[in-house]
Write a protein that holds these residues in place. Structure first.
Motif, PDB file in Angstrom:
ATOM      1  N   GLN A  19      17.494 -11.201  -2.162  1.00 50.25           N
ATOM      2  CA  GLN A  19      17.767 -11.136  -3.603  1.00 50.25           C
ATOM      3  C   GLN A  19      17.206 -12.346  -4.332  1.00 50.25           C
ATOM      4  O   GLN A  19      16.684 -12.224  -5.437  1.00 50.25           O
ATOM      5  CB  GLN A  19      19.262 -11.034  -3.875  1.00 50.25           C
ATOM      6  CG  GLN A  19      19.818  -9.658  -3.683  1.00 50.25           C
ATOM      7  CD  GLN A  19      21.241  -9.556  -4.198  1.00 50.25           C
ATOM      8  OE1 GLN A  19      22.005 -10.507  -4.146  1.00 50.25           O
ATOM      9  NE2 GLN A  19      21.589  -8.393  -4.708  1.00 50.25           N
ATOM     10  N   THR A  24      15.671 -10.860  -8.059  1.00 51.89           N
ATOM     11  CA  THR A  24      16.756 -10.076  -8.649  1.00 51.89           C
ATOM     12  C   THR A  24      17.984 -10.916  -8.965  1.00 51.89           C
ATOM     13  O   THR A  24      18.867 -10.458  -9.675  1.00 51.89           O
ATOM     14  CB  THR A  24      17.174  -8.914  -7.727  1.00 51.89           C
ATOM     15  OG1 THR A  24      17.587  -9.439  -6.471  1.00 51.89           O
ATOM     16  CG2 THR A  24      16.040  -7.939  -7.536  1.00 51.89           C
ATOM     17  N   MET A  25      18.025 -12.141  -8.460  1.00 53.83           N
ATOM     18  CA  MET A  25      19.142 -13.026  -8.759  1.00 53.83           C
ATOM     19  C   MET A  25      18.918 -13.647 -10.139  1.00 53.83           C
ATOM     20  O   MET A  25      17.845 -14.172 -10.424  1.00 53.83           O
ATOM     21  CB  MET A  25      19.263 -14.120  -7.715  1.00 53.83           C
ATOM     22  CG  MET A  25      20.343 -15.118  -8.025  1.00 53.83           C
ATOM     23  SD  MET A  25      20.797 -16.070  -6.620  1.00 53.83           S
ATOM     24  CE  MET A  25      21.636 -14.826  -5.687  1.00 53.83           C
ATOM     25  N   THR A  26      19.933 -13.573 -10.972  1.00 52.19           N
ATOM     26  CA  THR A  26      19.769 -14.024 -12.359  1.00 52.19           C
ATOM     27  C   THR A  26      20.282 -15.430 -12.606  1.00 52.19           C
ATOM     28  O   THR A  26      19.958 -16.013 -13.626  1.00 52.19           O
ATOM     29  CB  THR A  26      20.497 -13.058 -13.311  1.00 52.19           C
ATOM     30  OG1 THR A  26      21.879 -13.005 -12.945  1.00 52.19           O
ATOM     31  CG2 THR A  26      19.886 -11.664 -13.227  1.00 52.19           C
ATOM     32  N   ALA A  27      21.076 -15.994 -11.701  1.00 52.24           N
ATOM     33  CA  ALA A  27      21.646 -17.324 -11.915  1.00 52.24           C
ATOM     34  C   ALA A  27      20.812 -18.374 -11.190  1.00 52.24           C
ATOM     35  O   ALA A  27      20.890 -18.500  -9.972  1.00 52.24           O
ATOM     36  CB  ALA A  27      23.084 -17.364 -11.433  1.00 52.24           C
ATOM     37  N   LYS A  31      20.415 -20.469  -6.711  1.00 52.84           N
ATOM     38  CA  LYS A  31      19.277 -20.079  -5.871  1.00 52.84           C
ATOM     39  C   LYS A  31      19.181 -20.891  -4.584  1.00 52.84           C
ATOM     40  O   LYS A  31      19.025 -20.334  -3.500  1.00 52.84           O
ATOM     41  CB  LYS A  31      17.977 -20.157  -6.657  1.00 52.84           C
ATOM     42  CG  LYS A  31      17.832 -19.025  -7.642  1.00 52.84           C
ATOM     43  CD  LYS A  31      16.493 -19.028  -8.318  1.00 52.84           C
ATOM     44  CE  LYS A  31      16.430 -17.824  -9.264  1.00 52.84           C
ATOM     45  NZ  LYS A  31      15.136 -17.703  -9.882  1.00 52.84           N
TER      46      LYS A  31
END
Length: 106
Positions: A19, A24-27, A31
């Motif tokens: 992800q 697709t990770m928004t934060a 990360k």
């Protein structure tokens, strides 16, 4: 039992890392932590049988902590919690509880 927990840890770790790497990770804050927990879960799952339970406990505890912080970001009105996050946390908690050594009675 250990094999199932290894496979679940690999699934959660690889899925989390995927992800992050697929975007697709928004934060952005999570990360690095998510990549680290992904690596920790996969590496712990691949450890030799003698040290795998201890490594899996540590990696799943770390993952549960990171996911708990991510869950806290969902606790605002109108923002639904991601079911996948809750599922991953359930896997982490289950692995910890099943692998944690129980005290013996003397």
């Amino acid at each position: 039992m250990l094999l199932v927990l290894r496979l679940l840890s690999i699934l959660v770790g690889a899925g989390t890392a995927w992800q992050v790497l697929s975007g697709t990770m928004t934060a952005p804050l999570f990360k690095v932590a998510d990549l680290a927990l992904g690596a920790a879960l996969v590496i712990a799952a691949l450890m030799p049988r003698a040290i795998a339970p201890t490594a899996l406990i540590a990696a799943n505890a770390y993952a549960l902590g990171v996911f708990s912080i991510a869950l806290a970001s969902y606790l605002v009105p109108g923002r639904p919690v991601a079911p996948l996050l809750i599922g991953c946390m359930a896997i982490n908690l289950t692995a910890i509880l099943l692998l944690f050594p129980r005290g013996g009675h003397h």
